[in-house]
Write an enzyme that holds these catalytic residues in place. Structure first.
Site, PDB file in Angstrom:
ATOM      1  N   GLY A  12       0.818  -1.215   0.000  1.00  0.00           N
ATOM      2  CA  GLY A  12       0.000   0.000   0.000  1.00  0.00           C
ATOM      3  C   GLY A  12       0.846   1.256   0.000  1.00  0.00           C
ATOM      4  N   ASP A  13       0.183   2.386  -0.228  1.00  0.00           N
ATOM      5  CA  ASP A  13       0.829   3.710  -0.219  1.00  0.00           C
ATOM      6  C   ASP A  13       1.956   3.829  -1.241  1.00  0.00           C
ATOM      7  OD1 ASP A  13      -0.889   4.436   1.853  1.00  0.00           O
ATOM      8  OD2 ASP A  13       0.477   3.608   3.353  1.00  0.00           O
ATOM      9  N   GLY A  15       1.633   5.192  -4.083  1.00  0.00           N
ATOM     10  CA  GLY A  15       1.418   6.372  -4.918  1.00  0.00           C
ATOM     11  C   GLY A  15       0.340   6.117  -5.970  1.00  0.00           C
ATOM     12  N   LYS A  16      -0.558   5.163  -5.662  1.00  0.00           N
ATOM     13  CA  LYS A  16      -1.614   4.800  -6.622  1.00  0.00           C
ATOM     14  C   LYS A  16      -2.474   6.006  -6.991  1.00  0.00           C
ATOM     15  CE  LYS A  16      -3.112   1.853  -3.608  1.00  0.00           C
ATOM     16  NZ  LYS A  16      -2.032   1.904  -2.612  1.00  0.00           N
ATOM     17  N   GLY A  40      -5.990   5.696   1.703  1.00  0.00           N
ATOM     18  CA  GLY A  40      -5.720   7.130   1.711  1.00  0.00           C
ATOM     19  C   GLY A  40      -4.872   7.445   0.498  1.00  0.00           C
ATOM     20  N   HIS A  41      -5.463   8.111  -0.485  1.00  0.00           N
ATOM     21  CA  HIS A  41      -4.758   8.401  -1.736  1.00  0.00           C
ATOM     22  C   HIS A  41      -4.570   9.906  -1.856  1.00  0.00           C
ATOM     23  CE1 HIS A  41      -6.630   4.427  -3.394  1.00  0.00           C
ATOM     24  NE2 HIS A  41      -5.770   4.227  -2.424  1.00  0.00           N
ATOM     25  N   GLN A 223      -5.100  -0.285  -1.161  1.00  0.00           N
ATOM     26  CA  GLN A 223      -4.127  -1.157  -0.482  1.00  0.00           C
ATOM     27  C   GLN A 223      -3.117  -1.702  -1.504  1.00  0.00           C
ATOM     28  OE1 GLN A 223      -7.747  -1.926   0.476  1.00  0.00           O
ATOM     29  NE2 GLN A 223      -7.322  -0.085   1.626  1.00  0.00           N
ATOM     30  N   THR A 238      -5.428  -6.832   4.662  1.00  0.00           N
ATOM     31  CA  THR A 238      -6.766  -6.263   4.730  1.00  0.00           C
ATOM     32  C   THR A 238      -7.763  -7.361   4.344  1.00  0.00           C
ATOM     33  OG1 THR A 238      -8.072  -4.300   4.200  1.00  0.00           O
ATOM     34  CG2 THR A 238      -6.833  -5.306   2.374  1.00  0.00           C
ATOM     35  N   THR A 300      -4.354   7.546   8.944  1.00  0.00           N
ATOM     36  CA  THR A 300      -4.197   7.479  10.402  1.00  0.00           C
ATOM     37  C   THR A 300      -3.029   8.327  10.905  1.00  0.00           C
ATOM     38  OG1 THR A 300      -2.840   5.512  10.120  1.00  0.00           O
ATOM     39  CG2 THR A 300      -5.181   5.153  10.540  1.00  0.00           C
ATOM     40  N   LYS A 330       8.388   7.758  -6.711  1.00  0.00           N
ATOM     41  CA  LYS A 330       9.286   8.313  -5.681  1.00  0.00           C
ATOM     42  C   LYS A 330      10.765   8.019  -5.940  1.00  0.00           C
ATOM     43  CE  LYS A 330       6.772   9.208  -1.736  1.00  0.00           C
ATOM     44  NZ  LYS A 330       6.169   9.004  -0.417  1.00  0.00           N
ATOM     45  N   LEU A 331      11.142   7.930  -7.214  1.00  0.00           N
ATOM     46  CA  LEU A 331      12.554   7.710  -7.532  1.00  0.00           C
ATOM     47  C   LEU A 331      13.388   8.870  -6.994  1.00  0.00           C
ATOM     48  CD1 LEU A 331      14.322   5.635  -9.057  1.00  0.00           C
ATOM     49  CD2 LEU A 331      14.192   7.134 -11.046  1.00  0.00           C
TER      50      LEU A 331
HETATM   51  P1  GDP Z   1      -1.494   5.594  -2.325  1.00  0.00           P
HETATM   52  O1  GDP Z   1      -2.242   5.171  -1.105  1.00  0.00           O
HETATM   53  O2  GDP Z   1      -0.888   4.452  -3.054  1.00  0.00           O
HETATM   54  O3  GDP Z   1      -2.310   6.464  -3.236  1.00  0.00           O
HETATM   55  O4  GDP Z   1      -0.276   6.487  -1.814  1.00  0.00           O
HETATM   56  P2  GDP Z   1      -0.350   7.653  -0.705  1.00  0.00           P
HETATM   57  O5  GDP Z   1      -1.014   8.832  -1.325  1.00  0.00           O
HETATM   58  O6  GDP Z   1      -0.888   7.139   0.578  1.00  0.00           O
HETATM   59  O7  GDP Z   1       1.191   7.920  -0.457  1.00  0.00           O
HETATM   60  C1  GDP Z   1       2.030   8.345  -1.489  1.00  0.00           C
HETATM   61  C2  GDP Z   1       2.648   9.697  -1.092  1.00  0.00           C
HETATM   62  O8  GDP Z   1       3.758   9.946  -1.895  1.00  0.00           O
HETATM   63  C3  GDP Z   1       1.706  10.880  -1.308  1.00  0.00           C
HETATM   64  O9  GDP Z   1       1.943  11.827  -0.300  1.00  0.00           O
HETATM   65  C4  GDP Z   1       2.116  11.426  -2.661  1.00  0.00           C
HETATM   66  O10 GDP Z   1       1.875  12.818  -2.810  1.00  0.00           O
HETATM   67  C5  GDP Z   1       3.602  11.149  -2.638  1.00  0.00           C
HETATM   68  N1  GDP Z   1       4.185  10.878  -3.951  1.00  0.00           N
HETATM   69  C6  GDP Z   1       3.655  10.156  -4.976  1.00  0.00           C
HETATM   70  N2  GDP Z   1       4.548  10.052  -5.987  1.00  0.00           N
HETATM   71  C7  GDP Z   1       5.666  10.704  -5.592  1.00  0.00           C
HETATM   72  C8  GDP Z   1       6.945  10.906  -6.195  1.00  0.00           C
HETATM   73  O11 GDP Z   1       7.246  10.465  -7.301  1.00  0.00           O
HETATM   74  N3  GDP Z   1       7.856  11.620  -5.463  1.00  0.00           N
HETATM   75  C9  GDP Z   1       7.574  12.109  -4.225  1.00  0.00           C
HETATM   76  N4  GDP Z   1       8.515  12.771  -3.589  1.00  0.00           N
HETATM   77  N5  GDP Z   1       6.374  11.930  -3.635  1.00  0.00           N
HETATM   78  C10 GDP Z   1       5.441  11.225  -4.305  1.00  0.00           C
HETATM   79  P1  IMO Z   2      -3.837   2.659   0.498  1.00  0.00           P
HETATM   80  O1  IMO Z   2      -4.971   2.432  -0.466  1.00  0.00           O
HETATM   81  C1  IMO Z   2      -1.323   1.011   3.641  1.00  0.00           C
HETATM   82  C2  IMO Z   2      -3.203  -1.869   6.368  1.00  0.00           C
HETATM   83  C3  IMO Z   2      -3.398  -1.480   7.807  1.00  0.00           C
HETATM   84  C4  IMO Z   2      -3.269  -2.833   8.479  1.00  0.00           C
HETATM   85  C5  IMO Z   2      -3.952  -3.768   7.488  1.00  0.00           C
HETATM   86  C6  IMO Z   2      -5.404  -4.071   7.814  1.00  0.00           C
HETATM   87  O2  IMO Z   2      -3.695   4.059   0.962  1.00  0.00           O
HETATM   88  O3  IMO Z   2      -2.569   2.074  -0.030  1.00  0.00           O
HETATM   89  P2  IMO Z   2      -7.648  -2.673   7.622  1.00  0.00           P
HETATM   90  O4  IMO Z   2      -8.067  -1.377   8.276  1.00  0.00           O
HETATM   91  O5  IMO Z   2      -7.666  -2.646   6.143  1.00  0.00           O
HETATM   92  O6  IMO Z   2      -8.375  -3.858   8.185  1.00  0.00           O
HETATM   93  O7  IMO Z   2      -6.110  -2.864   8.079  1.00  0.00           O
HETATM   94  O8  IMO Z   2      -3.879  -3.119   6.230  1.00  0.00           O
HETATM   95  N1  IMO Z   2      -3.788  -0.944   5.372  1.00  0.00           N
HETATM   96  C7  IMO Z   2      -3.070  -0.118   4.598  1.00  0.00           C
HETATM   97  N2  IMO Z   2      -1.738   0.125   4.572  1.00  0.00           N
HETATM   98  N3  IMO Z   2      -2.133   1.619   2.753  1.00  0.00           N
HETATM   99  C8  IMO Z   2      -3.465   1.366   2.754  1.00  0.00           C
HETATM  100  O9  IMO Z   2      -4.300   1.840   1.807  1.00  0.00           O
HETATM  101  C9  IMO Z   2      -3.998   0.502   3.739  1.00  0.00           C
HETATM  102  N4  IMO Z   2      -5.245   0.051   4.028  1.00  0.00           N
HETATM  103  C10 IMO Z   2      -5.091  -0.830   5.024  1.00  0.00           C
HETATM  104  O10 IMO Z   2      -2.421  -0.568   8.235  1.00  0.00           O
HETATM  105  O11 IMO Z   2      -1.916  -3.196   8.553  1.00  0.00           O
HETATM  106 MG    MG Z   3      -2.277   5.519   0.949  1.00  0.00          MG
END
Ligand code: GDP
Ligand code: IMO
Ligand code: MG
Length: 424
Positions: A12-13, A15-16, A40-41, A223, A238, A300, A330-331
């Protein structure tokens, strides 16, 4: 790319949100197919930073219809607040389409999520406490309440009553917390019905029509692969299927409709919550990745655990999703490091591994074997063409593609929409 799945290839996270935002410019529909407001995107549009949890990225393109499909779980209060937030920013939420088959996250699901985590103590999963697990539990136990139930108040009240019958015994007796009043719960939820009604539709039919007309449809995973209930690091996962198969099931379309599966991977790796994480760094390198990468949860606010890129995990994601291309994000964060490590193998008392181990106990105890690649020692956030990237950055990208066996189609070098480079 008429029908493309964009999904997380790690924990997860990755950068989707920003990747989907980039592709959504040319899309007619963007579809969330699983999960709920545990996601959280973050997307950056001009000088606006928008955090989305349920509504797919794409809402801010007027020609793009955001769809929340059947495989999701919806907390209606959160969804309405998100629509209001977007309206406040000047985006029109009237286009949002919601599946009548999606399940509702009920207040008792949130309460149970928190109570179960407390009860697990040291063994807790570290969930987002949004009620995701208990909502899917009820769905599969066939106790679930769906969006369509909101439009029949009598049936709805009966379902809430039935849903709470056992939970009102379990909440005080097992989890030492207060029971809930089914009449109050039903009244609160029925007050959301009128607001949601204009958005609710048969999204499977909507998407089938769109796809047969040749419209561009993006499927946005929440995720990531390693959090998948079937293919992730169970039980630290999840409760849904972020993997590519989940997109067709969750959206209600056939697998032959899909043209491309893009796996989004960070150039390093992070994880929130507990569970095995072979390349996790507990030193100042890990701290630097967290600080430079701003690795704090969108939902969170939790500090994310960070480590070097794990190519066994990425090759695994390529396999279970049938990835056609990787989007490496995030290269730019790696520019600060003189030497960059990538895991290419694991070893443990049980032997050596070049593929992601299927056995969880192995994953817990293995040590990564790293390839060390030279850094590039310069800011790359202004790169827009492949030629703008230093040779060592290009070598890094090629090494990833070759080891994973999937081309890297794009890399991003900053969070803004324009900060990316098309590779192949
Ligand atoms: P997601 O849940 O997969 O959509 O990712 P998140 O939004 O939770 O976390 C990705 C974080 O990295 C966000 O704060 C974006 O703004 C940031 N981000 C995405 N791509 C890049 C990148 O290429 N470089 C940097 N520095 N930040 C990035
Ligand atoms: P995005 O879409 C990162 C993790 C939680 C926990 C596990 C189960 O932003 O990438 P849950 O509340 O789903 O039952 O929690 O999954 N988790 C994530 N980690 N990015 C997410 O979403 C997540 N959604 C759930 O931290 O370990
Ligand atoms: Mg996220």
């Amino acid at each position: 790319m008429p029908a493309t799945i964009v999904l997380g290839a790690q924990w997860g996270d990755e950068g989707k949100g920003r990747v989907v935002d980039y592709f959504a410019e040319g899309a007619d529909y963007v579809v969330r197919y699983q999960g709920g407001n545990n996601a959280g995107h973050t997307i950056i549009v001009g000088d606006q930073r928008i955090a989305l949890s349920l509504i797919p990225s794409g809402i801010h393109y007027p020609g793009c219809v955001p769809v929340i499909a059947s495989g999701t779980v919806i907390d209606p209060k959160v969804l309405i607040a998100e629509m209001d937030m977007l309206a406040g920013l000047g985006f029109d939420p009237a286009r949002v389409r919601i599946s009548s088959n999606a399940h509702l996250i009920m207040p008792y699901h949130r309460k149970l999520d928190a109570a179960i985590e407390r009860y697990l103590g040291r063994n807790q999963i570290g969930t987002t406490k949004r009620g995701i697990g208990p909502a899917y539990t009820d769905k599969y136990a066939r106790f679930g309440i769906r969006v369509q139930d909101l439009f029949d108040p009598k049936i709805f009240a009966e379902k809430v009553e039935a849903g709470l019958r056992d939970k009102n015994k379990v909440l005080p007796r097992v989890y030492n917390t207060l029971p809930m009043d089914p009449v109050e719960v039903a009244a609160e939820y029925l007050s959301y019905a009128d607001r949601l009604r204009p958005h609710v539709t048969d999204t499977s039919l909507l998407l089938w029509e769109a796809l047969t007309e040749g419209r561009v449809v993006l499927f946005e995973g929440a995720q990531g692969t390693l959090l998948d209930i079937d293919h992730g690091t169970y039980p630290f996962v999840t409760s849904s299927n972020p993997t590519a198969g989940g997109a067709v099931v969750g959206a209600g379309i056939g697998p032959r409709m899909i043209d491309e599966v893009v796996g989004v991977a960070k150039a390093y790796i992070s994880r929130v919550g507990t569970g095995p994480f072979p390349t996790e760094l507990h030193d100042e390198v890990g701290d630097r990745l967290i600080e430079l990468g701003g690795e704090y949860g969108t939902v969170t606010g939790r500090r994310r655990r960070c480590g070097w890129l794990d190519l066994l995990a990425l090759r695994y994601a390529a396999r279970v999703n049938g990835l056609t291309r990787v989007f490496l994000t995030k290269l730019d964060i790696l520019s600060a490091f003189e030497t960059i490590k990538v895991a290419v193998g694991y070893h443990s008392s049980e032997g050596s591994f070049t593929e992601f181990p299927a056995q969880q106990s192995v994953l817990y105890h293995c040590e990564p074997e790293y390839a060390e690649l030279p850094g590039w020692g310069t800011d790359i956030s202004g790169a827009r063409e492949i030629e703008d990237l230093p040779g060592n950055a290009r070598a890094y990208i090629e090494f990833v593609a070759e080891t994973v066996g999937v081309p890297v189609g794009w890399v991003s070098v900053g969070p803004e929409r324009s900060q990316l480079v098309t590779v192949t």
